[in-house]
Design a protein around this motif. Structure first.
Motif, PDB file in Angstrom:
ATOM      1  N   ASP A  15       0.859  -0.793   0.001  1.00 46.68           N
ATOM      2  CA  ASP A  15      -0.220   0.206   0.311  1.00 46.68           C
ATOM      3  C   ASP A  15       0.903   1.159  -0.135  1.00 46.68           C
ATOM      4  O   ASP A  15       1.126   1.854   1.276  1.00 46.68           O
ATOM      5  CB  ASP A  15      -1.108   0.378   1.315  1.00 46.68           C
ATOM      6  CG  ASP A  15      -1.444   1.139   0.926  1.00 46.68           C
ATOM      7  OD1 ASP A  15      -2.179   1.445  -0.169  1.00 46.68           O
ATOM      8  OD2 ASP A  15      -2.241   1.114   2.649  1.00 46.68           O
ATOM      9  N   PRO A  16       1.879   1.545  -1.127  1.00 47.51           N
ATOM     10  CA  PRO A  16       2.583   2.118  -0.918  1.00 47.51           C
ATOM     11  C   PRO A  16       1.802   4.209  -0.988  1.00 47.51           C
ATOM     12  O   PRO A  16       1.132   4.015  -1.193  1.00 47.51           O
ATOM     13  CB  PRO A  16       2.834   2.374  -2.774  1.00 47.51           C
ATOM     14  CG  PRO A  16       2.001   1.783  -3.180  1.00 47.51           C
ATOM     15  CD  PRO A  16       1.483   0.750  -2.080  1.00 47.51           C
ATOM     16  N   LYS A  17       2.773   4.432  -0.266  1.00 46.23           N
ATOM     17  CA  LYS A  17       1.949   6.129  -0.439  1.00 46.23           C
ATOM     18  C   LYS A  17       2.132   6.924  -1.356  1.00 46.23           C
ATOM     19  O   LYS A  17       3.539   7.169  -1.787  1.00 46.23           O
ATOM     20  CB  LYS A  17       2.534   6.419   1.178  1.00 46.23           C
ATOM     21  CG  LYS A  17       1.483   6.171   2.552  1.00 46.23           C
ATOM     22  CD  LYS A  17       2.158   7.103   4.183  1.00 46.23           C
ATOM     23  CE  LYS A  17       1.934   6.029   5.438  1.00 46.23           C
ATOM     24  NZ  LYS A  17       0.313   5.600   4.911  1.00 46.23           N
ATOM     25  N   TYR A  45       7.904   5.538  -1.374  1.00 43.03           N
ATOM     26  CA  TYR A  45       7.071   6.744  -1.829  1.00 43.03           C
ATOM     27  C   TYR A  45       6.646   6.239  -3.081  1.00 43.03           C
ATOM     28  O   TYR A  45       7.560   6.143  -3.736  1.00 43.03           O
ATOM     29  CB  TYR A  45       7.187   7.285  -1.331  1.00 43.03           C
ATOM     30  CG  TYR A  45       7.059   7.657   0.511  1.00 43.03           C
ATOM     31  CD1 TYR A  45       5.647   8.764   0.849  1.00 43.03           C
ATOM     32  CD2 TYR A  45       7.793   7.555   1.064  1.00 43.03           C
ATOM     33  CE1 TYR A  45       5.656   7.990   2.580  1.00 43.03           C
ATOM     34  CE2 TYR A  45       8.277   7.874   2.731  1.00 43.03           C
ATOM     35  CZ  TYR A  45       6.734   8.295   3.141  1.00 43.03           C
ATOM     36  OH  TYR A  45       7.213   8.114   4.454  1.00 43.03           O
ATOM     37  N   VAL A  46       5.447   7.037  -4.031  1.00 39.66           N
ATOM     38  CA  VAL A  46       5.355   7.092  -5.374  1.00 39.66           C
ATOM     39  C   VAL A  46       4.770   8.577  -5.580  1.00 39.66           C
ATOM     40  O   VAL A  46       3.877   9.102  -4.198  1.00 39.66           O
ATOM     41  CB  VAL A  46       4.695   6.237  -5.943  1.00 39.66           C
ATOM     42  CG1 VAL A  46       5.088   4.005  -5.475  1.00 39.66           C
ATOM     43  CG2 VAL A  46       3.252   5.907  -5.456  1.00 39.66           C
ATOM     44  N   ARG A  47       5.702   9.095  -6.598  1.00 36.29           N
ATOM     45  CA  ARG A  47       4.795   9.747  -7.191  1.00 36.29           C
ATOM     46  C   ARG A  47       3.302  10.275  -6.661  1.00 36.29           C
ATOM     47  O   ARG A  47       2.952   9.351  -7.878  1.00 36.29           O
ATOM     48  CB  ARG A  47       5.547  10.471  -7.930  1.00 36.29           C
ATOM     49  CG  ARG A  47       4.754  12.115  -8.243  1.00 36.29           C
ATOM     50  CD  ARG A  47       5.678  12.613  -9.865  1.00 36.29           C
ATOM     51  NE  ARG A  47       7.373  12.590  -8.965  1.00 36.29           N
ATOM     52  CZ  ARG A  47       8.308  13.863  -9.454  1.00 36.29           C
ATOM     53  NH1 ARG A  47       7.891  13.821 -11.055  1.00 36.29           N
ATOM     54  NH2 ARG A  47       9.183  14.546  -8.994  1.00 36.29           N
ATOM     55  N   ALA A  48       2.764  11.457  -6.875  1.00 35.15           N
ATOM     56  CA  ALA A  48       1.261  11.108  -6.617  1.00 35.15           C
ATOM     57  C   ALA A  48       0.999  11.836  -8.064  1.00 35.15           C
ATOM     58  O   ALA A  48       2.310  12.513  -8.504  1.00 35.15           O
ATOM     59  CB  ALA A  48       0.794  12.559  -5.944  1.00 35.15           C
ATOM     60  N   ALA A  56      -1.827  14.238  -1.642  1.00 31.00           N
ATOM     61  CA  ALA A  56      -0.287  13.787  -1.659  1.00 31.00           C
ATOM     62  C   ALA A  56      -0.783  13.094  -0.082  1.00 31.00           C
ATOM     63  O   ALA A  56      -1.355  13.542   0.955  1.00 31.00           O
ATOM     64  CB  ALA A  56       0.594  13.243  -1.849  1.00 31.00           C
ATOM     65  N   ASP A  57      -0.135  11.741   0.233  1.00 31.83           N
ATOM     66  CA  ASP A  57       0.135  11.024   1.596  1.00 31.83           C
ATOM     67  C   ASP A  57       1.072  12.499   2.692  1.00 31.83           C
ATOM     68  O   ASP A  57       0.780  12.890   3.463  1.00 31.83           O
ATOM     69  CB  ASP A  57       0.173   9.610   1.358  1.00 31.83           C
ATOM     70  CG  ASP A  57      -0.745   7.999   0.772  1.00 31.83           C
ATOM     71  OD1 ASP A  57      -2.138   8.759   1.653  1.00 31.83           O
ATOM     72  OD2 ASP A  57      -0.323   8.227   0.065  1.00 31.83           O
ATOM     73  N   VAL A  58       2.148  12.887   1.257  1.00 34.14           N
ATOM     74  CA  VAL A  58       2.925  13.092   2.297  1.00 34.14           C
ATOM     75  C   VAL A  58       3.069  14.363   1.014  1.00 34.14           C
ATOM     76  O   VAL A  58       3.338  14.281  -0.260  1.00 34.14           O
ATOM     77  CB  VAL A  58       4.205  12.526   1.936  1.00 34.14           C
ATOM     78  CG1 VAL A  58       5.301  13.590   2.466  1.00 34.14           C
ATOM     79  CG2 VAL A  58       4.038  11.770   3.489  1.00 34.14           C
ATOM     80  N   GLN A 482       2.562   2.657 -14.066  1.00 39.62           N
ATOM     81  CA  GLN A 482       1.029   4.199 -14.127  1.00 39.62           C
ATOM     82  C   GLN A 482       1.114   4.520 -12.991  1.00 39.62           C
ATOM     83  O   GLN A 482       0.358   4.877 -12.094  1.00 39.62           O
ATOM     84  CB  GLN A 482      -0.328   3.164 -13.420  1.00 39.62           C
ATOM     85  CG  GLN A 482      -0.364   1.992 -14.713  1.00 39.62           C
ATOM     86  CD  GLN A 482      -1.376   1.292 -14.433  1.00 39.62           C
ATOM     87  OE1 GLN A 482      -2.209   1.219 -13.776  1.00 39.62           O
ATOM     88  NE2 GLN A 482      -2.184   1.132 -15.564  1.00 39.62           N
ATOM     89  N   GLN A 483       2.518   5.734 -12.833  1.00 37.69           N
ATOM     90  CA  GLN A 483       3.228   6.480 -11.400  1.00 37.69           C
ATOM     91  C   GLN A 483       1.845   7.888 -12.208  1.00 37.69           C
ATOM     92  O   GLN A 483       2.472   8.846 -11.509  1.00 37.69           O
ATOM     93  CB  GLN A 483       4.148   6.231 -11.106  1.00 37.69           C
ATOM     94  CG  GLN A 483       4.636   5.009 -11.001  1.00 37.69           C
ATOM     95  CD  GLN A 483       5.775   4.898 -10.601  1.00 37.69           C
ATOM     96  OE1 GLN A 483       6.640   5.442 -10.956  1.00 37.69           O
ATOM     97  NE2 GLN A 483       6.726   4.042  -9.205  1.00 37.69           N
ATOM     98  N   GLY A 484       1.442   8.182 -12.896  1.00 36.71           N
ATOM     99  CA  GLY A 484       1.476   9.539 -13.205  1.00 36.71           C
ATOM    100  C   GLY A 484       2.160  10.137 -14.476  1.00 36.71           C
ATOM    101  O   GLY A 484       3.455   8.932 -14.750  1.00 36.71           O
TER     102      GLY A 484
END
Length: 508
Positions: A15-17, A45-48, A56-58, A482-484
């Protein structure tokens, strides 16, 4: 028993943030944000997606302290995120950069919902500070007073597959009265030449074909070791790196701009005929009050030497209008210097008072309406000169490095955009064959506007490059994950100097 700072920094891969880095200010901040992104991705973390707008989470704010409204911009954005954080358990907000270095505990007092505050010298601590804030459920404020490690040793998520920043120094030894950056970034610290060249060679091996040497006073490089010719030697060394097509640097200081640097630029084929040289004012009186160690004659003499060695060089600058005590006569000296220098572009700013700088307490602050009127006169003059200089490009055949995202109307006009060797922006007719960002095209300039050129005829030649291959590979990998899409900072090629850096970071 392990402390919270020793805990694993990894995010649960199931569940990556997501994270988002919002950058303000100069090229140094842009490059620091690449490192912050690299650190967060290294921690799991993964880029929003683009356009997340604080969802985003952070959320990390990488701040600038140069402009007068920097504080208002930050606290306004933090206030906007407060209700979102309340309704989103686990969301974290971090503030770093120059304003964080300056304000420290003030940020948490004004915005108690902020989780982490870190400075310019310890950006590598961000992941562990986020984890510590989560575990201890209280804000973490950690401001290092000096550089802990040269930031280029940190993980970096480069925003371009084919054009890269390479830091050669951090900090600044100058004491310009309008600038707060040296107090926040510290004294100049140079990086070892071997480490710089090794990084460039590694980037070229990955497909990068253009690099920009970056420092807050880039041509003072070598001051740590007492070698006044270290920067020119570095430029020449870049010329021997196979596969490196374009070398740029930003930003030099006129005080340290010596003849050996001009010779190295002219004699090293992959060093581009482009120079961004902050003048700040054309008045000797104002320059003295600014503690700028050159005068108008010295500045114009450098420009003359550069043009003698590289007739086609494009020279840009920064100018501050309305510095305390600036008279109409002083301002006319600036107008004179602009007419003589014939900059291809000038980034002109109204003086911005910054608490903590000597200029902020100077007498004879210039009235706002006077500053505005002078600013408009200077902008009009430079607009006229920029257009005249661009018209000289019509009929020339130029090689462009194809850019991504620099032509806002390209989709509607069926054009692509690229940067000429002198960094002028050129929009050109889209050819029938595939052209990727990072590839090189040859075009003939048919029209000039003040801020761009057009090549409306057919493209004369398309040269696929390893840089284009790198862009294609990276784009496919990004889509597959699919990271945007990327944030796009910096753009392909060398981004034009950013307004917020006037008198401060990376343009002093």
């Amino acid at each position: 028993m392990t402390s919270s700072s020793d805990r694993s920094q990894a995010v649960d891969v199931a569940d990556p943030k997501t994270y988002e880095v919002l950058t303000y200010g100069c090229q140094m901040n842009v490059h620091d944000s690449e490192r912050l992104s690299g650190l967060l991705e290294n921690a799991g973390y993964v880029r929003a997606p683009e356009g997340s707008d604080g969802d985003a989470d952070v959320v990390v704010f990488n701040t600038c302290a140069v402009r007068e409204n920097a504080d208002n911009k930050l606290y306004g954005n933090l206030g906007r995120l407060a209700p979102r954080k309340t309704s989103r358990p686990g969301m974290q907000i971090a503030v770093g950069g120059c304003l964080a270095q300056k304000d420290r505990d003030t940020i948490v007092k004004k915005a108690p919902w902020v989780d982490v505050v870190f400075g310019t010298h310890n950006i590598g601590k961000l992941p562990v500070l986020l984890e510590r804030a989560r575990v201890q459920e209280e804000a973490q404020v950690e401001i290092a007073e000096s550089l802990e490690a040269f930031p280029s040793t940190l993980p970096t998520r480069r925003e371009s597959a084919y054009a890269a920043w390479v830091s050669i120094s951090v900090g600044c030894n100058n004491t310009c009265t309008f600038c707060i950056v040296p107090a926040l970034r510290g004294k100049e610290k140079d990086r070892r030449t071997g480490d710089i060249l090794a990084e460039i060679e590694a980037l070229v091996a990955e497909g990068v074909s253009e690099i920009t040497l970056l420092g807050q006073n880039v041509n003072a490089y070598g001051s740590d070791i007492g070698d006044r010719e270290a920067f020119s030697k570095l430029l020449r060394a870049c010329g021997s790196i196979e596969g490196l097509e374009r070398v740029r640097f930003t930003s030099p200081h006129p005080r340290d701009f010596t003849d050996d640097v001009i010779a190295a630029m002219a004699e090293t084929p992959n060093v581009m005929p482009q120079l961004h040289m902050p003048m700040q004012s054309g008045s000797d009186t104002v320059l003295k009050a600014m503690r700028r160690s050159y005068r108008q004659e010295r500045f114009l003499g450098i420009i003359e030497k550069v043009r003698a060695a590289m007739p086609d060089a494009a020279i840009t600058t920064d100018i501050i209008v309305g510095f305390p005590g600036e008279t109409e006569e002083d301002f006319e000296q600036t107008m004179h210097a602009v007419r003589e220098a014939r900059f291809s572009a000038a980034f002109t700013f109204q003086y911005s008072k910054r608490p903590g700088t000597p200029a902020a307490t100077m007498e004879n602050q210039v009235p706002k309406e006077v500053v505005q009127a002078r600013y408009e006169r200077l902008v009009a003059l430079q607009e006229e000169i920029s257009w005249e200089e661009n018209k000289k490009q019509v009929g020339r055949t130029l090689e462009l490095m194809v850019a991504e995202g620099e032509g806002r109307k390209d989709g509607a006009t069926h054009r692509l955009s690229g940067r000429a060797p002198d960094n002028r922006l050129v929009h050109f007719t889209k050819p029938d064959q595939e052209v990727r960002p990072g590839d090189v095209v040859t075009v003939e300039i048919t029209y000039a506007a003040p801020h761009h050129l057009l090549a409306e005829g057919a493209v004369l030649n398309v040269r696929p490059t390893r840089a284009g291959d790198a862009w294609e590979k990276r784009t496919k990998e990004t889509q597959d994950k699919q990271q945007g899409v990327l944030l796009g900072l910096p753009k392909i090629g060398v981004p034009e100097p950013l307004p917020a850096v006037t008198g401060g970071c990376a343009v002093d």
